[in-house]
Design an enzyme around this catalytic site. Structure first.
Site, PDB file in Angstrom:
ATOM      1  N   ASP A  51      -6.326  -5.109  -3.298  1.00  0.00           N
ATOM      2  CA  ASP A  51      -6.152  -4.393  -4.572  1.00  0.00           C
ATOM      3  C   ASP A  51      -7.140  -3.236  -4.669  1.00  0.00           C
ATOM      4  O   ASP A  51      -6.801  -2.144  -5.137  1.00  0.00           O
ATOM      5  CB  ASP A  51      -6.374  -5.334  -5.762  1.00  0.00           C
ATOM      6  CG  ASP A  51      -5.364  -6.470  -5.810  1.00  0.00           C
ATOM      7  OD1 ASP A  51      -4.249  -6.293  -5.299  1.00  0.00           O
ATOM      8  OD2 ASP A  51      -5.711  -7.528  -6.365  1.00  0.00           O
TER       9      ASP A  51
ATOM     10  N   ASP B 103      -6.861 -14.016  -5.084  1.00  0.00           N
ATOM     11  CA  ASP B 103      -7.809 -13.084  -5.693  1.00  0.00           C
ATOM     12  C   ASP B 103      -9.161 -13.760  -5.821  1.00  0.00           C
ATOM     13  O   ASP B 103      -9.249 -14.983  -5.960  1.00  0.00           O
ATOM     14  CB  ASP B 103      -7.321 -12.642  -7.076  1.00  0.00           C
ATOM     15  CG  ASP B 103      -6.039 -11.826  -7.004  1.00  0.00           C
ATOM     16  OD1 ASP B 103      -5.879 -11.071  -6.023  1.00  0.00           O
ATOM     17  OD2 ASP B 103      -5.199 -11.936  -7.918  1.00  0.00           O
TER      18      ASP B 103
END
Length: 197
Positions: A163, A138
Site C-alpha cells: 500500500d 496489513d
C-alpha cells in the site's frame, strides 16, 4: 549513435523497473510472512505511542476499503497490473519517458503485485480459502492524533508495504510528474484520433 544511446537507456530502464518490482515485492512478502509468523490475527504491539505493529487481514483494497467482491477485486488487480505493465513498456520504448517517472509507475506495479500475491495465493497457502480468495495482510498502524479521551482521530487505517509503495508513488506523480502523465496520455489520445482519420 543516437539510436544506440537510446537503446542503452531503454535497457537500463527495463533493468531498473525489474529491480524495483522484485525488491519491493520481496520486502512486502517478507514483512507479511514475518508478521503472520510472530503475531496472531488481531494482535498488536505498540512500538512507540504513534507507531504500532498489528496483524490484520482484510478482504478489500488498500487500507481495508471494501468496494467489490473478493474475486472481482482480485481480477481487477490482475487486469490493472497488465495495463500498467503495457503502459510502462510504452513509456520506455515509445515515449522515452524520464527515468524518475518510470520508477514511480514501477512502484505502483510492485505494490499491486504484492497485494495480488496475497489475494491469489494466501487462501490456499494458509488453508482458509481457495485460489484468488486470499486476504491481504496489513501491519502498519500510525495513531498520530488522538482526542482527550484517547480515541484515534488520525490515522486509523492499518496498511502494508505494498500500500505504501502505491500511495507514495501516486503522491510523487502528483507532485513532480503530472506533466509526464498528461503528456503520455495526450499522446495516446492523439494517436487514436489520427488512426481513425
Amino acid at each position: 549513435m543516437g539510436e544506440t544511446q537510446s537503446n542503452r537507456r531503454s535497457t537500463r530502464q527495463v533493468w531498473l523497473v525489474t529491480a524495483i518490482v522484485l525488491l519491493a515485492v520481496a520486502i512486502d512478502q517478507a514483512v507479511k510472512f514475518w508478521i503472520s509468523g510472530h503475531f496472531a490475527v488481531g494482535e498488536s504491539l505498540p512500538v512507540t505511542s504513534w507507531f504500532w505493529l498489528c496483524y490484520v487481514e482484510n478482504n478489500g483494497m488498500a487500507f481495508g476499503i471494501e468496494w467489490f467482491s473478493k474475486l472481482a477485486l482480485t481480477l481487477f488487480r490482475l487486469i490493472a497490473v497488465g495495463l500498467l505493465s503495457y503502459y510502462i513498456h510504452l513509456l520506455i520504448h515509445k515515449h522515452h519517458a524520464r527515468t524518475g517517472y518510470i520508477a514511480t509507475i514501477a512502484f505502483i506495479i510492485a505494490g499491486a503485485l504484492g497485494n495480488i500475491i496475497d489475494c491469489v495465493c494466501y487462501g490456499k497457502i494458509f488453508g482458509y480459502a481457495g485460489w484468488l480468495h486470499g486476504r491481504v495482510i496489513d501491519m502498519f498502524y500510525f495513531p498520530l492524533i488522538r482526542n482527550s479521551a484517547g480515541e484515534v482521530l488520525f490515522f486509523r487505517p492499518v496498511f502494508n508495504f505494498a500500500d505504501s509503495c502505491i500511495t507514495v508513488a501516486v503522491a510523487v506523480i502528483l507532485l513532480f510528474y503530472l506533466k509526464d502523465l498528461n503528456t503520455t496520455l495526450d499522446s495516446g489520445d492523439k494517436n487514436k484520433k489520427s488512426g481513425q482519420k
